[in-house]
Design a protein around this motif. Structure first.
Motif, PDB file in Angstrom:
ATOM      1  N   ARG A 173       0.836  -1.208   0.000  1.00 52.19           N
ATOM      2  CA  ARG A 173       0.000   0.000   0.000  1.00 52.19           C
ATOM      3  C   ARG A 173       0.869   1.255   0.000  1.00 52.19           C
ATOM      4  NH1 ARG A 173      -3.135  -3.039   3.484  1.00 52.19           N
ATOM      5  NH2 ARG A 173      -2.157  -2.084   5.297  1.00 52.19           N
ATOM      6  N   ASN A 174       1.913   1.257   0.840  1.00 56.41           N
ATOM      7  CA  ASN A 174       2.816   2.404   0.882  1.00 56.41           C
ATOM      8  C   ASN A 174       3.503   2.602  -0.468  1.00 56.41           C
ATOM      9  OD1 ASN A 174       2.254   3.053   3.534  1.00 56.41           O
ATOM     10  ND2 ASN A 174       4.016   1.952   4.357  1.00 56.41           N
ATOM     11  N   TYR A 175       3.965   1.512  -1.068  1.00 51.92           N
ATOM     12  CA  TYR A 175       4.612   1.568  -2.374  1.00 51.92           C
ATOM     13  C   TYR A 175       3.662   2.193  -3.397  1.00 51.92           C
ATOM     14  CZ  TYR A 175       6.878  -0.046  -6.682  1.00 51.92           C
ATOM     15  OH  TYR A 175       7.473  -0.104  -7.918  1.00 51.92           O
ATOM     16  N   ASP A 176       2.442   1.688  -3.448  1.00 52.42           N
ATOM     17  CA  ASP A 176       1.447   2.188  -4.401  1.00 52.42           C
ATOM     18  C   ASP A 176       1.130   3.662  -4.164  1.00 52.42           C
ATOM     19  OD1 ASP A 176       1.372  -0.355  -5.505  1.00 52.42           O
ATOM     20  OD2 ASP A 176      -0.485  -0.928  -4.458  1.00 52.42           O
ATOM     21  N   LEU A 198      11.535   7.307 -10.430  1.00 50.35           N
ATOM     22  CA  LEU A 198      11.106   7.687 -11.781  1.00 50.35           C
ATOM     23  C   LEU A 198      10.815   6.451 -12.616  1.00 50.35           C
ATOM     24  CD1 LEU A 198      13.573  10.614 -12.563  1.00 50.35           C
ATOM     25  CD2 LEU A 198      11.115  10.776 -12.066  1.00 50.35           C
ATOM     26  N   GLU A 199      11.660   5.448 -12.470  1.00 49.10           N
ATOM     27  CA  GLU A 199      11.455   4.222 -13.226  1.00 49.10           C
ATOM     28  C   GLU A 199      10.118   3.573 -12.868  1.00 49.10           C
ATOM     29  OE1 GLU A 199      14.269   0.522 -13.472  1.00 49.10           O
ATOM     30  OE2 GLU A 199      15.194   2.330 -14.270  1.00 49.10           O
ATOM     31  N   ALA A 200       9.795   3.559 -11.591  1.00 48.17           N
ATOM     32  CA  ALA A 200       8.521   2.975 -11.160  1.00 48.17           C
ATOM     33  C   ALA A 200       7.342   3.776 -11.715  1.00 48.17           C
ATOM     34  CB  ALA A 200       8.450   2.927  -9.632  1.00 48.17           C
ATOM     35  N   ALA A 227       1.559   9.290  -5.712  1.00 51.83           N
ATOM     36  CA  ALA A 227       1.921  10.659  -5.324  1.00 51.83           C
ATOM     37  C   ALA A 227       3.053  11.182  -6.207  1.00 51.83           C
ATOM     38  CB  ALA A 227       2.333  10.702  -3.853  1.00 51.83           C
ATOM     39  N   ALA A 228       4.004  10.328  -6.533  1.00 52.36           N
ATOM     40  CA  ALA A 228       5.119  10.743  -7.390  1.00 52.36           C
ATOM     41  C   ALA A 228       4.624  11.075  -8.794  1.00 52.36           C
ATOM     42  CB  ALA A 228       6.178   9.649  -7.445  1.00 52.36           C
ATOM     43  N   ALA A 229       3.719  10.277  -9.325  1.00 54.33           N
ATOM     44  CA  ALA A 229       3.173  10.546 -10.662  1.00 54.33           C
ATOM     45  C   ALA A 229       2.482  11.907 -10.682  1.00 54.33           C
ATOM     46  CB  ALA A 229       2.204   9.443 -11.075  1.00 54.33           C
ATOM     47  N   ASP A 230       1.713  12.210  -9.644  1.00 59.95           N
ATOM     48  CA  ASP A 230       1.034  13.504  -9.559  1.00 59.95           C
ATOM     49  C   ASP A 230       2.049  14.648  -9.444  1.00 59.95           C
ATOM     50  OD1 ASP A 230      -1.394  12.189  -9.652  1.00 59.95           O
ATOM     51  OD2 ASP A 230      -1.757  12.343  -7.482  1.00 59.95           O
ATOM     52  N   ALA A 231       3.044  14.470  -8.601  1.00 59.55           N
ATOM     53  CA  ALA A 231       4.054  15.514  -8.397  1.00 59.55           C
ATOM     54  C   ALA A 231       4.872  15.742  -9.664  1.00 59.55           C
ATOM     55  CB  ALA A 231       4.970  15.144  -7.226  1.00 59.55           C
ATOM     56  N   ILE A 232       5.227  14.666 -10.356  1.00 62.31           N
ATOM     57  CA  ILE A 232       6.016  14.778 -11.586  1.00 62.31           C
ATOM     58  C   ILE A 232       5.197  15.438 -12.682  1.00 62.31           C
ATOM     59  CG2 ILE A 232       7.119  13.428 -13.421  1.00 62.31           C
ATOM     60  CD1 ILE A 232       7.992  11.493 -11.095  1.00 62.31           C
ATOM     61  N   ALA A 233       3.909  15.117 -12.754  1.00 62.20           N
ATOM     62  CA  ALA A 233       3.044  15.753 -13.746  1.00 62.20           C
ATOM     63  C   ALA A 233       2.979  17.262 -13.514  1.00 62.20           C
ATOM     64  CB  ALA A 233       1.645  15.145 -13.688  1.00 62.20           C
TER      65      ALA A 233
END
Length: 178
Positions: A7-10, A54-56, A15-21
């Motif tokens: 769950r933490n990984y997901d 980033l890879e994930a 959150a990273a996808a949103d922040a990177i976008a």
């Protein structure tokens, strides 16, 4: 992976996808951890460095681009299929903030994503070369690097400029008289 760790990984990847976008590939790791509702240590336990995170984030999206290469391999015109895939890759990379930079970031570049793209496009390139439509000294690594470099240079200009420069550059991969 334990259920809570998964769950933490997901949550971190989301959150990273949103922040990177929003902020690009240089988004704050602390902000990503905060958005995910985890501590910085939890983020670093799952992702020891920015490249791994980033890879994930980009992995699933890159898989979709690779799937498109497999679809195009079934076409009748191998050169048109290769060009179509490279144009689609260029459009995708240009509109996915931070992807081109992460793929070209020197020794810290996203090896797995680059390998996936190179492998996916290899059959397209081999078919086009066998048809005499691509110079023998052109590699898929060359083409992926070229697309990423153009995408990075035009990231703020938009997909139209990416396509224009990509078309110009791709004229150079054909053998004389082809």
């Amino acid at each position: 992976m334990r259920a809570d760790a998964q769950r933490n990984y997901d949550r971190i990847v989301t959150a990273a996808a949103d922040a990177i976008a929003h902020d690009g590939a240089d988004a704050s790791l602390e902000d990503i951890a905060r958005r995910a509702g985890v501590g910085s240590a939890t983020l670093h336990r799952h992702f020891p460095n920015r490249a791994a995170l980033l890879e994930a984030v980009f992995h699933e999206r890159i898989e979709n681009v690779c799937g498109r290469a497999r679809e195009l391999t079934a076409g009748d015109d191998p050169y048109a299929a290769l060009l179509a895939w490279l144009r689609e890759l260029g459009a995708y990379v240009t509109t996915t903030r931070g992807l081109a930079a992460s793929l070209l970031d020197g020794p810290h570049h996203s090896d797995a994503c680059t390998v996936m793209l190179t492998s996916a496009g290899e059959e397209l390139l081999l078919r086009a070369a066998a048809a005499g439509k691509v110079r023998a000294d052109v590699s898929m690594t060359d083409l992926v690097t070229l697309v990423n470099a153009i995408s990075l240079a035009t990231e703020h200009s938009g997909p139209g400029e990416t396509q224009r420069l990509l078309a110009l550059a791709l004229e150079g991969i054909t053998p004389p008289g082809a």
